[in-house]
Design an enzyme around this catalytic site. Structure first.
Site, short mmCIF file in Angstrom:
data_model
loop_
_atom_site.label_atom_id
_atom_site.label_comp_id
_atom_site.label_asym_id
_atom_site.label_seq_id
_atom_site.Cartn_x
_atom_site.Cartn_y
_atom_site.Cartn_z
N ASN A 1 2.02 13.80 5.09
CA ASN A 1 1.16 12.90 5.74
C ASN A 1 1.49 11.49 5.73
O ASN A 1 1.02 10.55 6.44
CB ASN A 1 -0.33 13.19 5.18
CG ASN A 1 -0.39 13.08 3.90
OD1 ASN A 1 0.10 13.72 2.93
ND2 ASN A 1 -1.27 12.09 3.26
N HIS B 1 -0.48 17.44 4.51
CA HIS B 1 -1.54 17.94 5.28
C HIS B 1 -1.09 19.47 5.61
O HIS B 1 -0.04 19.46 6.16
CB HIS B 1 -2.01 17.28 6.30
CG HIS B 1 -2.62 15.92 5.93
ND1 HIS B 1 -2.86 15.50 4.56
CD2 HIS B 1 -3.04 14.82 6.85
CE1 HIS B 1 -3.52 14.42 4.67
NE2 HIS B 1 -3.76 13.95 5.91
N VAL C 1 1.03 3.62 2.36
CA VAL C 1 1.82 3.69 3.62
C VAL C 1 2.82 2.57 3.89
O VAL C 1 4.00 2.95 4.05
CB VAL C 1 0.70 3.59 4.81
CG1 VAL C 1 1.43 3.69 6.19
CG2 VAL C 1 -0.19 4.80 4.95
N ARG D 1 -6.38 2.95 19.10
CA ARG D 1 -5.90 4.15 19.36
C ARG D 1 -6.41 4.55 20.82
O ARG D 1 -5.69 5.06 21.69
CB ARG D 1 -6.13 5.23 18.41
CG ARG D 1 -5.09 5.25 17.17
CD ARG D 1 -5.47 6.26 16.07
NE ARG D 1 -4.57 5.90 14.94
CZ ARG D 1 -5.30 6.20 13.64
NH1 ARG D 1 -6.32 7.14 13.72
NH2 ARG D 1 -4.52 5.93 12.83
N GLY E 1 0.87 -1.21 -0.06
CA GLY E 1 0.04 0.09 -0.03
C GLY E 1 0.86 1.23 0.02
O GLY E 1 1.96 1.09 -0.05
N GLN F 1 -6.25 18.75 3.91
CA GLN F 1 -5.75 17.19 3.96
C GLN F 1 -5.66 16.92 2.35
O GLN F 1 -6.45 16.88 1.76
CB GLN F 1 -6.59 16.35 4.73
CG GLN F 1 -6.27 16.73 6.29
CD GLN F 1 -6.97 15.83 7.31
OE1 GLN F 1 -7.70 16.03 8.12
NE2 GLN F 1 -6.86 14.50 6.97
N LYS G 1 -11.03 12.11 15.92
CA LYS G 1 -9.73 11.48 16.22
C LYS G 1 -8.87 12.90 16.69
O LYS G 1 -8.15 12.34 17.77
CB LYS G 1 -9.19 10.78 14.84
CG LYS G 1 -9.89 9.71 14.47
CD LYS G 1 -9.26 9.36 13.10
CE LYS G 1 -10.12 8.37 12.04
NZ LYS G 1 -9.92 8.04 10.99
N CYS H 1 -2.74 10.99 11.28
CA CYS H 1 -1.77 11.93 10.74
C CYS H 1 -2.08 13.31 11.15
O CYS H 1 -1.10 14.19 11.40
CB CYS H 1 -1.64 11.79 9.17
SG CYS H 1 -3.60 11.67 8.49
#
Ligand code: NAP
Ligand code: 3JM
Length: 340
Positions: A319, A246, A17, A102, A15, A160, A217, A133
């Site tokens: 980001n 971002h 990331v 998280r 991916g 973003q 978040k 991020c």
């Protein structure tokens, strides 16, 4: 003395990331013995390059973590929930990039420049969470101010980049720009509206309180990482037609008076921060300048003249790097140096 090397797995290696994680592991020369690349059955056998060598992708499954010391996850929240505990059970320490864990009180949520001490709590469940991020870059910039004078309240608006939504969203913005240039109609699949030449005040899904999950978040993660449930945070998160980076407009009310000049001095030497604040010479943080950089760029620092103790800042970061892959690898670095 020989340096110990670690067996590392990357779940979601194919991916946006995951690919950046491989780059960061290479750029920072993470001490790796074996690197195991994991993804869906769509990618099994596909080869990815690491330090000049080709490594074949294997299936992400519960028994894929035998002998792994550190498992970096970026394959989506449901995969983290399904396979993270199995990886921890097999003896790996999981560093998870998704929102899955998280806010779990037993799982540390870490920005190494802000709360590296929290990593010690990984022993409870064998999992450490990487924040969102937008939270990460804001807290890197605010940490020195919190330490100096405290922060009572944060009002943040984000701008973003589409890369935060993954590879398909990058294609959607490109296609729409091309369609516009050719005079063709634009179509959209990833976003609910046209993203080219537009701003969407909608990231992740809406909640009953009228905020989006992305906005909440920022509120909840900030409180957890700063270990301050009383800090006021309100966020508006906006998707803009930018590929990488971002940007954030951050307004804070501090506990005690601090001048703009004092904030600039604090940020000049802050870990992970690059001060870019010379408006007379047209120098301020820009998304197009942050791509590929490890630092968070901070500028436009000025006093908010509408309240007693207010400061405004403009905060920009890559980001995919500090917002995801870099922060994850930095957590893993602290982990191996201090705990493994
Ligand atoms: P992406 O480009 O769409 O990549 C998704 C990755 O997950 C791919 O490697 C994909 O493998 C793998 N995957 C998907 N479904 C799978 C399955 N059923 N089994 C095994 N692997 C599967 O997305 P991305 O932008 O890299 O983001 C990945 C995740 O990282 C996000 O979902 C999010 O949780 C997290 N993230 C966090 C932040 C942050 O703010 N910290 C930012 C961005 C992303 P295939 O190639 O085989 O499909
Ligand atoms: C950033 O599995 C998913 O739906 C992941 C969606 C996602 C997330 C998330 O909630 O983990 C995409 C992009 C994030 C994030 O960092 O919160």
């Amino acid at each position: 003395m020989s340096i110990r090397k670690y067996n590392v797995a990357v779940a979601g290696a194919t991916g946006a990331v995951g690919g950046a994680m491989l780059d960061v592991l290479e750029r920072r020369d993470f001490p790796i013995a074996e690197l195991r690349l994991l993804a869906s059955e769509r990618s099994v056998g596909k080869k990815l390059k690491f330090k000049g060598e080709e490594i074949a992708v294997q299936l992400l499954s519960k028994d894929a973590f035998d002998g792994i010391d550190v498992a970096l996850f970026s394959a989506g929240a449901s995969r983290s929930l399904e396979f993270g505990p199995a990886a921890a059970e097999a003896g790996a320490v999981v560093v998870d990039n998704s929102s899955a864990y998280r806010m779990d009180p037993e799982i540390p949520l870490v920005v190494p420049e802000v709360n590296p001490h929290a990593i010690a709590q990984y022993k409870k469940r064998g999992i450490i969470a990487n924040p969102n991020c937008s939270t990460i870059q804001m807290l890197v910039a605010l940490k020195p101010i919190v330490d100096a004078v405290g922060i009572k309240r944060i009002v943040v608006s984000t701008y973003q980049a589409v890369s935060g939504t993954g590879a398909k969203a990058i294609e959607e913005l490109k296609d729409q720009v091309m369609a516009y240039a050719d005079g063709r109609d634009m179509s959209h699949e990833v976003y609910p509206h046209q993203i080219a030449f537009n701003c969407l005040p909608h990231i992740d899904s809406f909640l009953p309180n009228g905020y989006t999950k992305e906005e909440m978040k920022m509120v909840n993660e900030t409180r957890k990482i700063f270990e301050d449930p009383s800090i006021g945070v309100t966020a508006t998160t906006v998707r803009v037609p930018v590929f990488y980076g971002h940007s954030e407009s951050v307004n804070i009310e501090t506990g005690k008076k601090i001048t703009a000049e004092e904030v600039k001095n604090l940020l000049q030497d802050a870990p992970g921060v690059k001060l870019v604040d010379d408006p007379e010479n047209l120098q301020y943080p820009l998304a197009v300048d942050c791509a590929g950089k490890f630092e968070t760029l901070v500028g436009r620092i000025r006093e908010d003249e509408s309240i007693e103790n207010g400061i405004n800042l403009w905060v920009v970061s890559d980001n995919i790097l500090k917002g995801a892959a870099l922060n994850t690898v930095q957590i893993a670095e602290v982990l191996i140096h201090e705990y493994l």
